[in-house]
Design a protein around this motif. Structure first.
Motif, PDB file in Angstrom:
ATOM      1  N   PHE A 390     -47.261  25.998  81.310  1.00 23.61           N
ATOM      2  CA  PHE A 390     -48.347  25.360  82.154  1.00 23.61           C
ATOM      3  C   PHE A 390     -47.915  25.440  83.527  1.00 23.61           C
ATOM      4  CE2 PHE A 390     -52.380  23.325  80.468  1.00 23.61           C
ATOM      5  CZ  PHE A 390     -51.931  23.810  78.954  1.00 23.61           C
ATOM      6  N   ALA A 391     -46.736  25.259  83.705  1.00 22.11           N
ATOM      7  CA  ALA A 391     -46.176  25.393  85.107  1.00 22.11           C
ATOM      8  C   ALA A 391     -45.819  26.642  85.592  1.00 22.11           C
ATOM      9  CB  ALA A 391     -44.532  24.392  84.985  1.00 22.11           C
ATOM     10  N   ASN A 392     -45.481  27.468  84.594  1.00 20.18           N
ATOM     11  CA  ASN A 392     -45.075  28.860  84.814  1.00 20.18           C
ATOM     12  C   ASN A 392     -46.550  29.408  85.214  1.00 20.18           C
ATOM     13  OD1 ASN A 392     -42.548  28.936  84.620  1.00 20.18           O
ATOM     14  ND2 ASN A 392     -42.521  29.538  82.510  1.00 20.18           N
ATOM     15  N   ALA A 393     -47.455  29.311  84.595  1.00 18.88           N
ATOM     16  CA  ALA A 393     -48.829  29.818  84.681  1.00 18.88           C
ATOM     17  C   ALA A 393     -49.448  29.421  85.996  1.00 18.88           C
ATOM     18  CB  ALA A 393     -49.861  29.339  83.560  1.00 18.88           C
ATOM     19  N   LEU A 394     -49.366  28.266  86.465  1.00 19.03           N
ATOM     20  CA  LEU A 394     -49.863  27.517  87.684  1.00 19.03           C
ATOM     21  C   LEU A 394     -49.124  28.294  88.838  1.00 19.03           C
ATOM     22  CD1 LEU A 394     -50.345  23.974  86.882  1.00 19.03           C
ATOM     23  CD2 LEU A 394     -52.087  25.713  87.203  1.00 19.03           C
ATOM     24  N   GLU A 395     -47.725  28.534  88.688  1.00 23.13           N
ATOM     25  CA  GLU A 395     -46.964  29.101  89.539  1.00 23.13           C
ATOM     26  C   GLU A 395     -47.169  30.572  89.858  1.00 23.13           C
ATOM     27  OE1 GLU A 395     -42.882  28.328  89.054  1.00 23.13           O
ATOM     28  OE2 GLU A 395     -42.803  26.333  88.918  1.00 23.13           O
ATOM     29  N   ALA A 396     -47.776  31.079  88.741  1.00 24.21           N
ATOM     30  CA  ALA A 396     -48.354  32.710  88.958  1.00 24.21           C
ATOM     31  C   ALA A 396     -49.381  32.776  89.589  1.00 24.21           C
ATOM     32  CB  ALA A 396     -48.161  33.296  87.347  1.00 24.21           C
ATOM     33  N   MET A 397     -50.125  31.639  89.902  1.00 20.92           N
ATOM     34  CA  MET A 397     -51.551  31.808  90.441  1.00 20.92           C
ATOM     35  C   MET A 397     -51.472  30.737  91.843  1.00 20.92           C
ATOM     36  SD  MET A 397     -54.160  31.717  87.140  1.00 20.92           S
ATOM     37  CE  MET A 397     -53.534  30.142  86.582  1.00 20.92           C
ATOM     38  N   PRO A 398     -50.606  31.343  92.759  1.00 19.18           N
ATOM     39  CA  PRO A 398     -50.774  30.390  93.990  1.00 19.18           C
ATOM     40  C   PRO A 398     -52.024  30.031  94.712  1.00 19.18           C
ATOM     41  CG  PRO A 398     -49.683  32.230  94.361  1.00 19.18           C
ATOM     42  CD  PRO A 398     -49.795  32.440  92.924  1.00 19.18           C
ATOM     43  N   LYS A 399     -52.468  31.246  94.709  1.00 17.44           N
ATOM     44  CA  LYS A 399     -53.981  31.294  95.282  1.00 17.44           C
ATOM     45  C   LYS A 399     -55.314  31.223  94.490  1.00 17.44           C
ATOM     46  CE  LYS A 399     -51.962  34.876  98.446  1.00 17.44           C
ATOM     47  NZ  LYS A 399     -52.055  36.201  99.196  1.00 17.44           N
ATOM     48  N   GLY A 400     -54.875  30.596  93.309  1.00 16.23           N
ATOM     49  CA  GLY A 400     -55.958  30.311  92.396  1.00 16.23           C
ATOM     50  C   GLY A 400     -56.227  31.324  91.370  1.00 16.23           C
ATOM     51  N   GLY A 401     -57.060  30.937  90.456  1.00 17.13           N
ATOM     52  CA  GLY A 401     -57.253  31.973  89.151  1.00 17.13           C
ATOM     53  C   GLY A 401     -57.835  30.991  88.115  1.00 17.13           C
ATOM     54  N   GLN A 402     -57.884  31.806  86.827  1.00 19.10           N
ATOM     55  CA  GLN A 402     -58.184  31.249  85.829  1.00 19.10           C
ATOM     56  C   GLN A 402     -57.201  31.032  84.635  1.00 19.10           C
ATOM     57  OE1 GLN A 402     -62.358  32.100  84.199  1.00 19.10           O
ATOM     58  NE2 GLN A 402     -61.166  32.530  82.430  1.00 19.10           N
ATOM     59  N   LEU A 403     -57.381  29.663  84.172  1.00 20.27           N
ATOM     60  CA  LEU A 403     -56.228  29.354  82.846  1.00 20.27           C
ATOM     61  C   LEU A 403     -57.016  29.113  81.722  1.00 20.27           C
ATOM     62  CD1 LEU A 403     -53.369  28.988  82.262  1.00 20.27           C
ATOM     63  CD2 LEU A 403     -53.696  26.693  82.710  1.00 20.27           C
TER      64      LEU A 403
END
Length: 497
Positions: A390-403
């Motif tokens: 989860f931490a890696n996924a959120l850091e990969a989307m600093p400007k927002g996105g969809q998980l």
């Protein structure tokens, strides 16, 4: 994942893989393939050659023996038919120059018996040439009239048959022009056989004449050729089956050795780095704690302008503390004791823990909880896996996105969890290195997160897969082993209680 936003650091130094030495890499499979192919081919060719020679030799010797027995039986039968004294033999009748040498047999009777015998010999099947030699090696009769009266000298096979009193047979493929007795009536097509058949006196103590038969056994040759094809086909197929069987075994062994060697290298890396890193990490803990405490005290009395700088100090200290904690966890020996863990509940707990960060990152989460069997893992380690992903996924989307989070039971006994983000993604090269210890593409990252995820999943008979496209996102699949039916029921009973 970028799930990793990666500024690539220098690749870690990796020990030599299985079969590699300082002089180069020894490829077990390649060398076995070449060596075993030549060895099996040589053995197969040798066996095929020996087998075909054996078939030819045995077949010709058998045919020659039958021919000799037939000729000698015809001679005995003609002696009885002509009412000649049984003390006489056909061998004594074959030399017309000796018609008057035996007063007990009239010359006419001798000649009649001889003519009948030679007529049978002349009409033998597959015959190319028939010759009768007297004791002095003179040809006294032949199906080729040009040979009658010729005396044969220096014929080792003829002399051997006279002296050893045994049948001598030899096979040929071409006529030998240097041998005057090989004046065949027609050219043989493939293989012809020369038989020397000794004719004895009454007590078989002396060879008194020799019958030479050249024949082309057409049926025997066809059978030999069919035997050749069968032998070589069986040899080739047998050698191929042995080669493929050994190749498959060695290939499996080579893959197993490489896998074990990689695992051994990984373990050795963790052990070596663990001894060093544990000492460093434990030494850093107290200074970091003191720095943070001092910064918090200073923050209480600091001016408004200094508050931000002190906050940065505290944030950096927290980051360093997190690195130390991750390093210690990744290098700690794992417990093999497995538990039944509710995957859906673990995901819900992780989403709750990251709720604030998810909102700040402007990330939309798509997850619909659904019933699935519990998985084999450990609660603490599974939580650590999910936190890292989860931490890696959120850091990969600093400007927002969809998980997106999906759970499915792919086959009986297995559960798959798929975590997808719409971040920056990774290059092919980064995907190949992403599970290596201490490889990272994040600014200031430690590079143990995904390596630890892979290690934990494999420890509990699971696996992890990562697929990524640049500027499109990353998908990580966790393949869990599902708990047994008894454990599944116990888990649900405990949950309802």
């Amino acid at each position: 994942m970028p799930i990793l936003e990666q500024q690539q650091e220098p690749a870690p130094i990796t020990p030599a893989v299985a079969g590699q030495s300082r002089g180069g890499q020894f490829n077990l499979l390649r060398w076995f393939s070449l060596a075993s192919f030549f060895i099996i081919a040589a053995v197969a060719l040798g066996l095929g050659y020996i087998s075909t020679r054996f078939v030819v030799t045995e077949s010709i010797e058998r045919d020659s023996m039958l021919t000799a027995q037939f000729i000698q039986a015809i001679g005995d039968a003609e002696i009885r038919h002509a009412l000649i004294d049984p003390a006489r033999t056909m061998g004594e009748m074959l030399d017309p120059r000796l018609d008057n040498a035996y007063p007990d047999v009239s010359p006419g009777t001798r000649a009649a018996a001889r003519i009948e015998f030679l007529d049978h010999v002349e009409h033998l099947p597959d015959i190319l040439l028939a010759t009768v030699y007297a004791l002095d090696r003179t040809v006294v009769w032949s199906t080729n009239p040009e040979l009658i009266g010729v005396r044969i000298k220096d014929d080792d096979e003829l002399d051997s048959s006279f002296e050893m009193k045994e049948l001598v047979s030899t096979s040929y493929h071409e006529i030998d022009d240097e041998r005057p007795e090989q004046k065949l009536l027609r050219e043989p097509e493939y293989l012809f056989v020369e038989n020397y058949i000794p004719m004895f006196n009454a007590d078989r103590s002396k060879v008194v004449a020799m019958v030479e038969i050249y024949k082309e056994p057409v049926d025997l040759v066809e059978r030999i050729q069919r035997g050749f094809k069968a032998i070589w086909l069986a040899t080739v197929l047998g050698g191929l089956v042995i080669y493929l069987g050994l190749f498959w075994i060695v290939r499996r062994a080579s893959m197993l050795l490489q896998s074990q060697q990689k695992q051994l290298i990984t373990n050795e890396t963790f052990v070596a780095l663990g001894e060093m890193s544990s000492a460093v990490a434990h030494s850093l803990r107290n200074p970091l704690a003191n720095i943070r405490s001092s910064a918090e005290l200073a923050q209480e009395i600091a001016s408004q302008n200094a508050q931000k700088n002190i906050g940065d100090i505290i944030n950096q200290v927290d980051r360093m503390s997190r690195w130390v904690r991750e390093l210690l966890v990744s290098l700690r020996p794992m417990n093999d004791d497995c538990e039944t863990v509710d995957l859906v509940l673990a995901i819900d707990d992780t989403l709750s823990a990251f709720d604030a960060l998810i909102k700040r990152s402007n990330v939309q989460v798509r997850f619909t909880p659904q019933a699935c069997p519990p998985v084999v893992s450990q609660q603490v380690l599974l939580t650590q896996i999910l936190n890292s992903l989860f931490a890696n996924a959120l850091e990969a989307m600093p400007k927002g996105g969809q998980l997106s989070i999906d759970i499915e039971q792919t086959q009986p006994g297995h559960v798959r969890m798929t975590l997808s983000d719409t971040g920056k993604g990774m290059t092919k090269q980064q995907q190949q290195m992403v599970f290596k210890p201490f490889f990272t593409t994040k600014q200031g990252g430690l590079g143990v997160g995904l390596a630890l995820v892979k290690r934990i999943m494999e420890r509990f008979e699971g696996s992890v897969e990562l697929i990524s496209q640049e500027q499109e996102g990353t998908r990580v699949c966790l393949n869990f082993k599902a708990a047994t039916g008894g454990e599944y029921g116990a888990q649900h009973i405990a949950g309802r209680g």
